[in-house]
Scaffold this active site. Structure first.
Site, PDB file in Angstrom:
ATOM      1  N   SER A  74     142.048  44.386  36.768  1.00 11.16           N
ATOM      2  CA  SER A  74     141.129  45.201  36.166  1.00 11.16           C
ATOM      3  C   SER A  74     141.605  46.750  36.457  1.00 11.16           C
ATOM      4  O   SER A  74     140.837  47.582  36.283  1.00 11.16           O
ATOM      5  CB  SER A  74     139.878  44.953  37.311  1.00 11.16           C
ATOM      6  OG  SER A  74     140.175  45.119  38.577  1.00 11.16           O
ATOM      7  N   ASN A 127     131.885  32.137  45.085  1.00 11.39           N
ATOM      8  CA  ASN A 127     132.743  30.831  45.117  1.00 11.39           C
ATOM      9  C   ASN A 127     133.654  30.306  46.382  1.00 11.39           C
ATOM     10  O   ASN A 127     133.627  29.186  46.697  1.00 11.39           O
ATOM     11  CB  ASN A 127     133.509  30.566  43.845  1.00 11.39           C
ATOM     12  CG  ASN A 127     132.639  30.606  42.466  1.00 11.39           C
ATOM     13  OD1 ASN A 127     131.841  29.782  42.281  1.00 11.39           O
ATOM     14  ND2 ASN A 127     132.782  31.721  41.803  1.00 11.39           N
ATOM     15  N   GLY A 169     138.913  36.424  43.175  1.00  5.89           N
ATOM     16  CA  GLY A 169     137.727  35.498  43.579  1.00  5.89           C
ATOM     17  C   GLY A 169     136.457  36.324  43.590  1.00  5.89           C
ATOM     18  O   GLY A 169     136.567  37.456  43.611  1.00  5.89           O
ATOM     19  N   GLU A 170     135.632  35.530  43.884  1.00 10.01           N
ATOM     20  CA  GLU A 170     134.298  36.102  44.187  1.00 10.01           C
ATOM     21  C   GLU A 170     133.670  35.470  45.377  1.00 10.01           C
ATOM     22  O   GLU A 170     133.850  34.141  45.688  1.00 10.01           O
ATOM     23  CB  GLU A 170     133.346  35.764  42.912  1.00 10.01           C
ATOM     24  CG  GLU A 170     133.847  36.217  41.651  1.00 10.01           C
ATOM     25  CD  GLU A 170     134.822  35.127  40.898  1.00 10.01           C
ATOM     26  OE1 GLU A 170     134.644  34.056  41.329  1.00 10.01           O
ATOM     27  OE2 GLU A 170     135.263  35.335  39.982  1.00 10.01           O
ATOM     28  N   ASP A 211     137.133  28.228  37.107  1.00  6.06           N
ATOM     29  CA  ASP A 211     137.294  27.378  38.441  1.00  6.06           C
ATOM     30  C   ASP A 211     136.439  28.117  39.464  1.00  6.06           C
ATOM     31  O   ASP A 211     136.728  28.794  40.345  1.00  6.06           O
ATOM     32  CB  ASP A 211     138.774  27.573  38.899  1.00  6.06           C
ATOM     33  CG  ASP A 211     139.042  26.738  40.057  1.00  6.06           C
ATOM     34  OD1 ASP A 211     138.206  25.849  40.550  1.00  6.06           O
ATOM     35  OD2 ASP A 211     140.429  26.697  40.595  1.00  6.06           O
ATOM     36  N   HIS A 212     135.334  27.346  39.626  1.00  2.00           N
ATOM     37  CA  HIS A 212     133.912  27.749  40.290  1.00  2.00           C
ATOM     38  C   HIS A 212     133.502  26.661  41.080  1.00  2.00           C
ATOM     39  O   HIS A 212     133.766  25.401  40.754  1.00  2.00           O
ATOM     40  CB  HIS A 212     132.795  28.620  39.425  1.00  2.00           C
ATOM     41  CG  HIS A 212     133.060  29.720  39.150  1.00  2.00           C
ATOM     42  ND1 HIS A 212     132.152  30.701  38.850  1.00  2.00           N
ATOM     43  CD2 HIS A 212     134.176  30.375  38.747  1.00  2.00           C
ATOM     44  CE1 HIS A 212     132.753  31.806  38.342  1.00  2.00           C
ATOM     45  NE2 HIS A 212     134.210  31.721  38.298  1.00  2.00           N
TER      46      HIS A 212
END
Length: 338
Positions: free
Chosen positions: A195, A133, A129-130, A60-61
């Site tokens: 992570s 995006n 998220g990142e 999902d980007h």
């Protein structure tokens, strides 16, 4: 090697829609939005079901990682079409960030709708998220704040998916009143990308975890654990190595870097010194089925219940799925004893 999980582990496969036995490893196919257009992704979901995959995970980007990948359609439109076009294939996001691009109540509505359309075949994968995006909707917060936002988003999403009417006034999100009018009766499972200790703490009340490293500490006892393995299949190993470098050289960057870089140029610069040998050391390339099975084995040995495979190269999906049906999945199931 035993590729089946004892029921003493508390994990039993959801066998609502498939004929596979309980407590076996589930193999998935990744609908990689960054490298394939929307209509082709739906076609690939149908082919994945026909090939024998248990589930499909969609990225999902808003953007691709690299210009060379060349795509990034809206994942939720793809999911809706895939839910309608398939019969038994489980679906999931891997993963959706519910804090910047989307309000958490909207994420809950999206998940409930796909869950209803698929007759309960959908799992919502969430993550922090990142920048790549999420900055399209505003400034990218510090990591500590992102985790706080994610925790608050989960407080909104879970009760909505459970059928509750939510009234929420928080630090980051307001929901004066919200209720989902269309959702599957059994709700929607929610799993979290993890992570380390901080994200594992957030995952504790949820239905499972998602990880991109085969680390047994990233599992919750008795609950599903989803991993993901990148492959580059093709008849010519040399060509596969070149393709993997062209499309996947960003993947060797550590997560703190991946989360912070803002655009494709930054990813290209950060991966400028990555070599073909570097990528090939991390990604199995070529036609050798044993090499690909060995990459999956790392997650299975770590106790992951679900492993999603990524075939690198948008134009190479049909040949991969044909090979999956004839060679790869039979080899994986032979190892699993199913």
């Amino acid at each position: 090697m035993r590729w089946a999980f004892s029921k003493n582990d508390g994990w039993a496969r959801n066998a609502r829609h498939t004929g596979y036995p309980e407590a076996m490893v589930n193999f998935g196919y990744t609908l990689m939005c960054e490298q394939t257009g929307p209509s082709e992704l739906v076609d690939d979901a149908v082919r994945a079901e026909e090939a024998g995959y248990d589930f499909a995970a969609v990225s999902d980007h808003f953007n691709p990682w690299l210009v060379e990948q060349g795509h990034s359609p809206f994942a939720w439109s793809v999911l809706g079409a895939a839910a309608y076009a398939t019969q038994n294939l489980e679906l999931m996001t891997m993963v959706t960030c519910p804090t910047r691009r989307y309000h958490p109540a909207v994420v809950a509505q999206q998940a409930a709708t796909v869950g209803a359309m698929s007759q309960g075949r959908f799992t919502l994968g969430l993550g922090s998220g990142e920048n790549l995006n999420e900055h399209i909707a505003g400034a990218w917060p510090h990591r500590t704040q992102r985790h706080e936002m994610l925790a608050e988003a989960i407080e909104i999403i879970r009760p909505l998916l459970a059928g509750e009417t939510v009234h929420h006034g928080g630090t980051y999100f307001d929901v004066p009143e919200a209720r989902l009018w269309d959702r599957p009766d059994e709700g929607v499972p929610v799993v979290l990308a993890v992570s380390g200790d901080g994200s594992m703490h957030l995952a504790e009340p949820l239905d499972g975890t998602v990880a991109v490293t085969p680390d047994a500490s990233l599992r919750l006892p008795g609950r599903p654990a989803y991993g993901q393995v990148a492959l580059c299949y093709g008849p010519d190993e040399s060509e596969c190595r070149k393709r993997a470098l062209d499309q996947w050289r960003w993947f060797g960057l550590q997560w703190p870097v991946l989360a912070e870089l803002p655009d494709q140029r930054a990813f290209d610069d950060a991966a400028a010194f990555v070599t073909e040998d570097d990528v090939a050391a991390a990604v199995p390339c070529g036609p050798d089925v044993d090499r690909h099975v060995a990459a999956v084995r790392k997650y299975v040995d770590a106790g992951f219940t679900h492993v999603a495979l990524v075939q690198i190269g948008g134009g190479n999906q049909e040949e991969f799925l044909t090979w999956s049906r004839s060679e790869l999945l039979p080899a994986l199931h032979a190892e699993a004893g199913t």
